[in-house]
Design a protein around this motif. Sequence first.
Motif, PDB file in Angstrom:
ATOM      1  N   UNK A   1     -10.516   0.339  58.341  1.00  0.00           N
ATOM      2  CA  UNK A   1      -9.552   1.221  59.013  1.00  0.00           C
ATOM      3  C   UNK A   1     -10.104   1.793  60.313  1.00  0.00           C
ATOM      4  N   UNK A   2     -11.333   1.441  60.661  1.00  0.00           N
ATOM      5  CA  UNK A   2     -11.943   1.952  61.872  1.00  0.00           C
ATOM      6  C   UNK A   2     -13.137   2.835  61.589  1.00  0.00           C
ATOM      7  N   UNK A   3     -13.459   3.711  62.517  1.00  0.00           N
ATOM      8  CA  UNK A   3     -14.673   4.526  62.453  1.00  0.00           C
ATOM      9  C   UNK A   3     -14.471   5.814  61.669  1.00  0.00           C
ATOM     10  N   UNK A   4     -15.500   6.169  60.913  1.00  0.00           N
ATOM     11  CA  UNK A   4     -15.510   7.438  60.194  1.00  0.00           C
ATOM     12  C   UNK A   4     -16.802   8.171  60.529  1.00  0.00           C
ATOM     13  N   UNK A   5     -16.717   9.451  60.792  1.00  0.00           N
ATOM     14  CA  UNK A   5     -17.886  10.248  61.158  1.00  0.00           C
ATOM     15  C   UNK A   5     -18.712  10.617  59.925  1.00  0.00           C
ATOM     16  N   UNK A   6     -20.020  10.376  60.012  1.00  0.00           N
ATOM     17  CA  UNK A   6     -20.947  10.824  58.979  1.00  0.00           C
ATOM     18  C   UNK A   6     -21.631  12.108  59.440  1.00  0.00           C
ATOM     19  N   UNK A   7     -22.192  12.097  60.655  1.00  0.00           N
ATOM     20  CA  UNK A   7     -22.761  13.308  61.236  1.00  0.00           C
ATOM     21  C   UNK A   7     -22.889  13.119  62.739  1.00  0.00           C
ATOM     22  N   UNK A   8     -23.147  14.218  63.459  1.00  0.00           N
ATOM     23  CA  UNK A   8     -23.393  14.140  64.895  1.00  0.00           C
ATOM     24  C   UNK A   8     -24.350  15.257  65.286  1.00  0.00           C
ATOM     25  N   UNK A   9     -24.912  15.146  66.472  1.00  0.00           N
ATOM     26  CA  UNK A   9     -25.907  16.135  66.892  1.00  0.00           C
ATOM     27  C   UNK A   9     -25.246  17.499  67.085  1.00  0.00           C
ATOM     28  N   UNK A  10     -26.041  18.519  66.885  1.00  0.00           N
ATOM     29  CA  UNK A  10     -25.542  19.889  67.016  1.00  0.00           C
ATOM     30  C   UNK A  10     -25.075  20.150  68.444  1.00  0.00           C
ATOM     31  N   UNK A  11     -23.916  20.781  68.569  1.00  0.00           N
ATOM     32  CA  UNK A  11     -23.380  21.129  69.867  1.00  0.00           C
ATOM     33  C   UNK A  11     -22.408  20.123  70.438  1.00  0.00           C
ATOM     34  N   UNK A  12     -22.319  18.940  69.832  1.00  0.00           N
ATOM     35  CA  UNK A  12     -21.368  17.923  70.286  1.00  0.00           C
ATOM     36  C   UNK A  12     -20.062  18.092  69.523  1.00  0.00           C
ATOM     37  N   UNK A  13     -18.969  18.244  70.233  1.00  0.00           N
ATOM     38  CA  UNK A  13     -17.662  18.399  69.592  1.00  0.00           C
ATOM     39  C   UNK A  13     -17.086  17.031  69.228  1.00  0.00           C
ATOM     40  N   UNK A  14     -16.280  17.022  68.173  1.00  0.00           N
ATOM     41  CA  UNK A  14     -15.646  15.787  67.720  1.00  0.00           C
ATOM     42  C   UNK A  14     -14.814  15.160  68.835  1.00  0.00           C
ATOM     43  N   UNK A  15     -14.084  15.994  69.562  1.00  0.00           N
ATOM     44  CA  UNK A  15     -13.252  15.473  70.659  1.00  0.00           C
ATOM     45  C   UNK A  15     -14.109  14.874  71.774  1.00  0.00           C
ATOM     46  N   UNK A  16     -15.278  15.462  72.024  1.00  0.00           N
ATOM     47  CA  UNK A  16     -16.196  14.915  73.031  1.00  0.00           C
ATOM     48  C   UNK A  16     -16.712  13.541  72.595  1.00  0.00           C
ATOM     49  N   UNK A  17     -17.049  13.445  71.320  1.00  0.00           N
ATOM     50  CA  UNK A  17     -17.550  12.170  70.797  1.00  0.00           C
ATOM     51  C   UNK A  17     -16.483  11.086  70.921  1.00  0.00           C
ATOM     52  N   UNK A  18     -15.248  11.414  70.561  1.00  0.00           N
ATOM     53  CA  UNK A  18     -14.155  10.442  70.686  1.00  0.00           C
ATOM     54  C   UNK A  18     -13.951  10.029  72.144  1.00  0.00           C
ATOM     55  N   UNK A  19     -14.115  10.980  73.060  1.00  0.00           N
ATOM     56  CA  UNK A  19     -13.955  10.671  74.482  1.00  0.00           C
ATOM     57  C   UNK A  19     -15.060   9.729  74.959  1.00  0.00           C
ATOM     58  N   UNK A  20     -16.281   9.937  74.486  1.00  0.00           N
ATOM     59  CA  UNK A  20     -17.392   9.071  74.865  1.00  0.00           C
ATOM     60  C   UNK A  20     -17.206   7.650  74.334  1.00  0.00           C
ATOM     61  N   UNK A  21     -16.742   7.561  73.086  1.00  0.00           N
ATOM     62  CA  UNK A  21     -16.557   6.250  72.460  1.00  0.00           C
ATOM     63  C   UNK A  21     -15.267   5.590  72.932  1.00  0.00           C
ATOM     64  N   UNK A  22     -14.253   6.416  73.185  1.00  0.00           N
ATOM     65  CA  UNK A  22     -12.960   5.876  73.597  1.00  0.00           C
ATOM     66  C   UNK A  22     -12.129   5.381  72.434  1.00  0.00           C
ATOM     67  N   UNK A  23     -12.469   5.832  71.222  1.00  0.00           N
ATOM     68  CA  UNK A  23     -11.747   5.422  70.020  1.00  0.00           C
ATOM     69  C   UNK A  23     -11.556   6.631  69.107  1.00  0.00           C
ATOM     70  N   UNK A  24     -10.568   6.524  68.225  1.00  0.00           N
ATOM     71  CA  UNK A  24     -10.354   7.557  67.212  1.00  0.00           C
ATOM     72  C   UNK A  24     -11.453   7.473  66.155  1.00  0.00           C
ATOM     73  N   UNK A  25     -11.963   8.632  65.746  1.00  0.00           N
ATOM     74  CA  UNK A  25     -13.003   8.688  64.716  1.00  0.00           C
ATOM     75  C   UNK A  25     -12.536   9.628  63.616  1.00  0.00           C
ATOM     76  N   UNK A  26     -12.347   9.079  62.433  1.00  0.00           N
ATOM     77  CA  UNK A  26     -11.885   9.875  61.294  1.00  0.00           C
ATOM     78  C   UNK A  26     -12.979  10.821  60.823  1.00  0.00           C
ATOM     79  N   UNK A  27     -12.561  11.957  60.300  1.00  0.00           N
ATOM     80  CA  UNK A  27     -13.504  12.916  59.716  1.00  0.00           C
ATOM     81  C   UNK A  27     -13.119  13.101  58.263  1.00  0.00           C
ATOM     82  N   UNK A  28     -14.034  12.747  57.368  1.00  0.00           N
ATOM     83  CA  UNK A  28     -13.804  12.903  55.934  1.00  0.00           C
ATOM     84  C   UNK A  28     -14.918  13.727  55.336  1.00  0.00           C
ATOM     85  N   UNK A  29     -14.656  14.308  54.174  1.00  0.00           N
ATOM     86  CA  UNK A  29     -15.706  15.072  53.493  1.00  0.00           C
ATOM     87  C   UNK A  29     -16.853  14.189  53.084  1.00  0.00           C
TER      88      UNK A  29
END
Length: 218
Positions: free
Chosen positions: A187-215
């Motif tokens: 179904x595409x990309x799912x977020x596991x973790x990211x560096x502190x201070x990086x926003x989810x929207x910023x990460x999606x903008x850098x990648x240029x794709x939607x990234x799902x966030x699941x528990x």
Amino acid sequence: MTYQRRTKDQLAARVALDIHEGATVNLGIGMPTLVANHIAASTEVLLHSENGILGMGPAPNEGCEDYDLINAGKQPVTLLPGGAFFHHADSFAMMRGGHLDICVLGAFQVSATGDLANWHTGEPGAIPAVGGAMDLAIGAKQTWVMMDLLTKQGKSKVVENCTYPLTGIACVKRIYSDLATLACTPRGLTLIDMVEGLAHTELEALVGLSIQVLNDAN
């Protein structure tokens, strides 16, 4: 809030954190070899190299290198007690036979659904380097990629569809990068973790794709 990229050693430590006890693991040429230096001595992990080694340890101390004991990238390595040497044909049989739990590879591109391109850019004059990448990508029970998220030109290496020649199709399960850890799913990309201070929207903008966030992205 500003963010800092993971250094190569921090990224290697992050990968090592997810390697389970008792795993047999191949570390690809380049950045993935650093993972060996971050596996705790108390953790039983068998490191494999396609040139015919099982039971590698961390890199040797400076001045203690033995250039008759090298990995597939021609870097000097150490051998843990009980380690073994064997013909590279036997090593490839291990890879192709599904005997590796995890391989960690570098990449030029990875698609959101796990396609891997890591042997050739397709550019005129570029030197292709297949090595054991295709055998590892398909043969290992899990294929992980370890890389910088962006190229030197600032383009994402994580893409919707790979434009470089493919190494394997839908083989990558996880991408460990200097900014985030991502799971590749049908179904595409799912977020596991990211560096502190990086926003989810910023990460999606850098990648240029939607990234799902699941528990639980595993």
